[in-house]
Scaffold this active site. Structure first.
Site, PDB file in Angstrom:
ATOM      1  N   ASN A 404       8.203  -3.193   1.038  1.00  0.00           N
ATOM      2  CA  ASN A 404       8.704  -2.623  -0.194  1.00  0.00           C
ATOM      3  C   ASN A 404       9.466  -1.328   0.052  1.00  0.00           C
ATOM      4  OD1 ASN A 404       9.130  -1.689  -2.772  1.00  0.00           O
ATOM      5  ND2 ASN A 404       7.141  -2.287  -3.521  1.00  0.00           N
ATOM      6  N   ASP A 405       8.766  -0.288   0.416  1.00  0.00           N
ATOM      7  CA  ASP A 405       9.435   1.004   0.548  1.00  0.00           C
ATOM      8  C   ASP A 405      10.478   1.015   1.661  1.00  0.00           C
ATOM      9  OD1 ASP A 405       7.931   1.931  -1.491  1.00  0.00           O
ATOM     10  OD2 ASP A 405       6.379   2.769  -0.215  1.00  0.00           O
ATOM     11  N   ILE A 406      10.259   0.230   2.694  1.00  0.00           N
ATOM     12  CA  ILE A 406      11.186   0.270   3.830  1.00  0.00           C
ATOM     13  C   ILE A 406      12.482  -0.462   3.528  1.00  0.00           C
ATOM     14  CG2 ILE A 406       9.401   0.531   5.567  1.00  0.00           C
ATOM     15  CD1 ILE A 406       9.737  -2.490   6.113  1.00  0.00           C
ATOM     16  N   SER A 445       3.812   3.535  -1.980  1.00  0.00           N
ATOM     17  CA  SER A 445       4.079   4.884  -2.452  1.00  0.00           C
ATOM     18  C   SER A 445       4.258   4.916  -3.965  1.00  0.00           C
ATOM     19  CB  SER A 445       5.324   5.423  -1.767  1.00  0.00           C
ATOM     20  OG  SER A 445       6.362   4.494  -1.863  1.00  0.00           O
TER      21      SER A 445
END
Lengths: 476, 523
Positions: A404-406, A445
């Site tokens: 997700n965040d990456i 996050s």
């Protein structure tokens, strides 16, 4: 025998250096582990027959006993549980460092209480202590104090990290009321006890400091979120090395110093690499929570469009080049075997399939590489972020599995995003993006991901493993 | 509510704003439809077909304007027509608001709501009601047909028993909707087609239609159409010169020139000068689609066809859509019908004149006794494409300079670090006893070696690295082994525990590392 032991230590130190250096490539790494094993064997053997070692039968009994448990643990553990195992084993090293430090303290007390004639009769470590003058004893106290302190922090820190990684503790950042002030108080207390201990040499200040250090380890790691675990694990790794080095100083053992320093610096560099990959300073990771943001985050417009296995299969059918971006979600769902099977089938049809690995994907540095390797994905199609980021515009299909965040474009587009500036995999530049995801929730996050709302993105909802299972039935 | 269409009173206008087909669709929206008798005759729709579609036929224009609530027509309404509007009635028509101040004043004083079809904003959502585009499409097609009609040769090249026929060469100036339609028609007839536009971004569209885009050797950055709602804007004098020079070069070669260059709310730019006309071959044809705004060629006479002294035919008709009245009426009626759909979100036959809606707000020129022209800029930009920021390519010298600077910086950093480190080491050496210094040097060297070695570790092997360093950190076992033999029971106990735990770690750590590494394999 002293000469032999020293020589063995030199050989062991060289072997350890080679062992770490050999990890520069997959093939040489296999040889490198043997260097490490031989080095360790040699070091233990030389110490057992060397000067000062008594009760060797007890050691010979205990090492295999511990080894038996270690062997069982290591053979039974699932590859997805690797992060927990590493964290758990760090805690053992930390605790051992604390114990060894205490022993040194007890020995020091015993030797100092003796008269000169008794001192002459001593041998081994005690004899070494007996020869020290006032300044040297002062330094020794500082060294063993540091060893115990770092060891204690490593111990509780690793236990908490283990709990978080194993899902036994909540992975969100939690702090006791008082936050960092509590840590500061504990650290200040440790400093006072250090002065106290140096002056008196009593057991009580040492004990007090141990409690404070245990608390710091616990509270520091509790305050760090699950997404930062790669940094935490490598940081604890580094600590266990420094603890060993500090103990080495107090025991006057050069091999301990050398190996401790090697491990310590390796962990420090790994932490640095991880932090750089997240575009965050080490301090902000350790102090927990994301750095300050200066304004509201960008609103995400559009809606997430779902797609079923049929649609994904058709798109894969037509695609020539495919990039798969695995994340922690793949590890959680144990989907690496399905991913590997999908890769095999697509490759058998002459399609280019590659993997893009972000440096902080997963919960351990290099976590994804290990999982893919376990599933027998050849390592030469597994690319690093820098190697593959430029290729996305020529990619037909990018498949995001549980990350997700990456892959969050907000890191580049939105200066107010908490992850702004973090290098990300630019998968949205591919012609089509499929995101395999459990539901519409946000990532670790807790940041909304605009990727999911892009026009060329389709959401393939469901457990990664189950989704891939249905997908595999469509692709023969 | 009732929607009605009068007969166009403009001379020669054959189009009609309602077709039997569109009337059926309008009835589905809940409206009653009415039409003036004979309104569709010129476009080929008889009263009978309207009756079949359930449309009421009204004998006189006066009766029609009186009885309906909404009037849909094609041409800009005359004063007489506007005077028939009363409060609350809606008029949908071409209106030319920029040049029709009196018309707007009159509509305002009458309290009529006027929707001008040419004011429909150019956004994706409004394309279905963009009557300018649908009319321009017809004009472009018809321009090529008119040109062919006045051109004495084939469009396509042929090699026949009776000899070789060269293909016609067609130049289309202005690649808007009309231009692109002309390009498409011309290429499908077999002519060699060239096209030019001041907006370089349309080159791709032109080439996709099978024509060749005429590029200028001109360096100036052209403002692309995206910033002006997809329309062309005024170009600089230098650019104009370069453009004219290119046309001069092409003029003797081309057989047919179709000019479509219009800039919104301005006189048409002169692009085809008299000397170009003079240099053209006899029998060539110029079709000036900008004739209504003064023409791209100054020789053009509005609404007429002329032949110059050197035998070049110049066509200045302004009624191309009307010349294809059946087609034009169908498209225009559909545009109107889509506009009504947007005005009737509930499909209940009641107009909901939503001034918050970008499209409706943009097209409305008078509303509720107010002149609402010109409209505010639409909230959604026509084309959102942001110009890509291109990273300037560095020249070899710049790269070299950058490298050198980087190297210097690196050296500086390294030297500073070394100096600080050495100073620290020396100051420690001043106070510490030699036994400590001996170990300390070993320590510093080991840290140094560690840094050197670890940087080279492959990224994919970070997990094995952690596992192996974890195993190696159990070297602390040496401390326990050294002490286990000496002293009290407590010492033995603690040492034994340490030995046991590190034993777990040694075996577990190395084994896990081996397991991991064994899995890495090459394809």
């Amino acid at each position: 025998m002293l000469g032999f032991t020293t020589a063995a230590y030199v050989v062991a130190a060289v072997l350890f250096i080679l062992s770490l250096g050999g990890l520069s490539g997959q093939e040489s790494a296999k040889r490198a582990v043997w260097y490490g094993i031989v080095g360790m064997g040699l070091a233990v053997f030389a110490t057992l027959i060397g000067p000062g070692a008594g009760l060797w039968w007890l050691s010979i009994l205990l090492i295999p006993a511990g080894g038996f448990i270690g062997y069982n643990l290591a053979t039974r553990v699932q590859m997805t549980q690797m992060p927990e195992l590493v964290a758990a084993m760090h805690s053992l090293v930390g605790l051992a460092a604390v114990f060894v430090g205490f022993i040194a303290h007890i020995e020091l007390g015993r030797v100092l209480a003796m008269d000169d004639t008794a001192k002459k009769a001593l041998e081994g470590f005690a004899a070494l202590l007996a020869k020290k003058d006032g300044v040297e004893i002062g330094i020794l106290r500082v060294e063993l104090f540091l060893g115990i302190f770092i060891g204690a922090v490593t111990f509780t820190g690793s236990v908490v990290a283990y709990g978080k990684l194993a899902g036994k503790l909540t992975s969100t950042a939690t702090k006791l009321p008082g936050g960092h002030a509590l840590n500061a108080v504990a650290a200040g207390l440790s400093l006072i006890t250090l002065i106290w201990y140096c002056n008196t040499g009593g057991f009580f200040p040492l004990f007090l400091m141990t409690l404070a250090a245990l608390f710091i380890g616990y509270h520091l790691i509790m305050g760090i979120g699950g997404a930062d675990m790669p940094v935490v694990v490598s940081m604890l790794n580094s600590y266990s090395g420094w603890a060993a080095a500090a103990i080495g100083f107090s025991l006057g053992n050069d091999l301990l110093i050398v190996v401790g320093a090697l491990v310590g610096s390796s962990g420090a560099i790994l932490s640095y690499i991880m932090c750089k990959a997240m575009n965050r300073s080490f301090v902000s990771v350790i102090l927990g929570g994301f750095g300050g943001t200066s304004g509201p985050q960008m609103e995400v417009e559009g809606e997430q469009v779902a797609i079923d296995a049929d649609g994904v299969a058709t798109a894969l059918e037509e695609a020539d080049s495919i990039v798969i971006i695995p994340g922690y979600g793949m590890a959680v769902a144990q989907a690496q075997q399905n991913v590997a099977e999908l890769t095999r089938r697509l490759r058998a049809r002459g399609k280019t399939v590659r993997f893009a690995i972000h440096p902080v994907a997963g919960r351990l540095p290099g976590h994804m590489n290990v999982l893919l390797a376990e599933a027998k994905v050849p390592y030469d199609i597994v690319m690093e972020m820098d190697e593959i980021n430029d290729d996305f515009p020529e990619t037909d299909v990018a498949i995001v599995i549980g990350s997700n965040d990456i892959v969050n474009p907000a890191a580049q587009d939105d200066p107010n995003s908490p992850i702004a500036g973090m290098p990300v995999l630019e998968c949205w530049k591919a012609k089509q993006v499929f995101v395999s995801k459990r539901g519409q929730g946000t990532g670790y996050s807790g940041i909304e991901n605009p990727l999911f709302f892009k026009e060329n993105t389709r959401m393939f909802y469901g457990d990664a493993k189950a989704s891939l299972d249905t997908l595999l039935t469509q692709i023969s | 509510m009732k929607i009605g269409t009068p007969k166009e009173i403009f001379e020669g206008e054959a189009r009609v704003a309602m077709t039997p087909e569109s009337a059926r669709q309008l009835q589905k929206l809940g409206y009653d439809c009415a039409i003036e008798t004979g309104a569709g005759a010129a476009a080929g729709f008889s009263d009978a077909t309207y009756v079949d579609a359930g449309v009421e036929i009204i004998k006189t224009p006066a009766a029609l304007w009186k009885s309906v609530d909404i009037v849909a027509k094609v041409r800009q309404p005359t004063t007489v027509e506007l005077k028939r509007m009363t409060k609350g009635k809606t008029l949908i028509s071409f209106f030319n608001p920029a040049g029709n101040e009196e018309g707007m004043e009159l509509a305002k004083s009458k309290g009529a709501n006027v929707i001008a079809m040419e004011m429909v904003p150019r956004i994706s959502r409004a394309q279905k009601m963009d009557a300018l585009s649908s009319m321009a499409n017809i004009a472009g097609y018809r321009a090529v047909i008119e040109a062919g009609n006045n051109f004495g040769r084939f469009f396509t090249g042929q090699i026949t028993a009776a000899g070789k026929v060269p293909p016609a060469k067609v130049l289309v100036v202005g690649a808007g909707v009309a231009g692109l339609a002309a390009v498409g028609t011309s290429t499908s007839l077999g002519a060699i087609t060239l096209a030019f536009d001041v907006r370089p971004e349309v080159a791709e569209q032109v080439e996709s239609m099978g024509a060749e885009f005429v590029y200028l050797d001109f360096e100036e950055e052209q403002a692309d159409g995206a910033s002006s709602g997809g329309y062309a804007s005024v170009s600089s004098p230098e650019f104009r010169e370069a453009q004219l020079a290119k046309f001069r070069e092409l003029a003797p070669e081309v057989d047919i020139v179709i000019t479509t260059a219009l800039i919104p709310n301005r006189e048409a730019p002169e692009l085809w000068t008299e000397d170009m006309v003079a240099s053209m071959k006899p029998g060539s044809v110029i079709v000036d689609l900008a004739a209504e705004k003064g023409g791209n060629c100054k020789l053009t006479v509005m609404d007429e066809k002329i032949v110059t002294d050197n035998g070049v035919t110049i066509i200045g008709y302004t009624d191309f859509p009307s010349r294809m009245a059946a087609q034009a009426s169908t498209l225009y009626a559909t545009n109107i019908r889509h506009m009504m759909t947007d005005l009737t979100p509930e499909k209940d036959g009641q107009i909901n004149h939503d001034m918050e809606d970008d499209v409706i707000r943009g097209a409305t020129v008078t509303f509720d006794k107010e002149i609402t022209f010109p409209p505010p800029p639409p909230k959604i930009q026509a084309i959102a494409a942001k110009p890509k920021e291109t990273v300037p390519e560095l020249t070899a010298e710049e790269k070299r300079a950058l490298e050198v600077a980087e190297f210097k910086q690196q050296t500086k950093n390294q030297v500073t670090l070394l100096a600080v480190g050495a100073a620290l080491l020396l100051s420690v050496g001043l106070v510490a006893p030699p036994s400590f210094m001996q170990h300390f040097i070993v320590f510093v060297l080991a840290v140094f070696v560690g840094f050197q070695v670890i940087w080279n570790v492959a990224h994919s092997l970070h997990t094995p690295l952690m596992a192996v360093t974890n195993a190696i950190s159990s070297i602390i076992i040496l401390g326990a082994l050294m002490q286990i033999g000496s002293g009290s029971f407590l010492v033995i106990l603690l040492a034994a525990l340490s030995v046991f735990m590190t034993g777990v770690n040694i075996f577990g750590g190395f084994l896990v590392t081996r397991r991991m590494l064994a899995m890495f394999q090459k394809s």
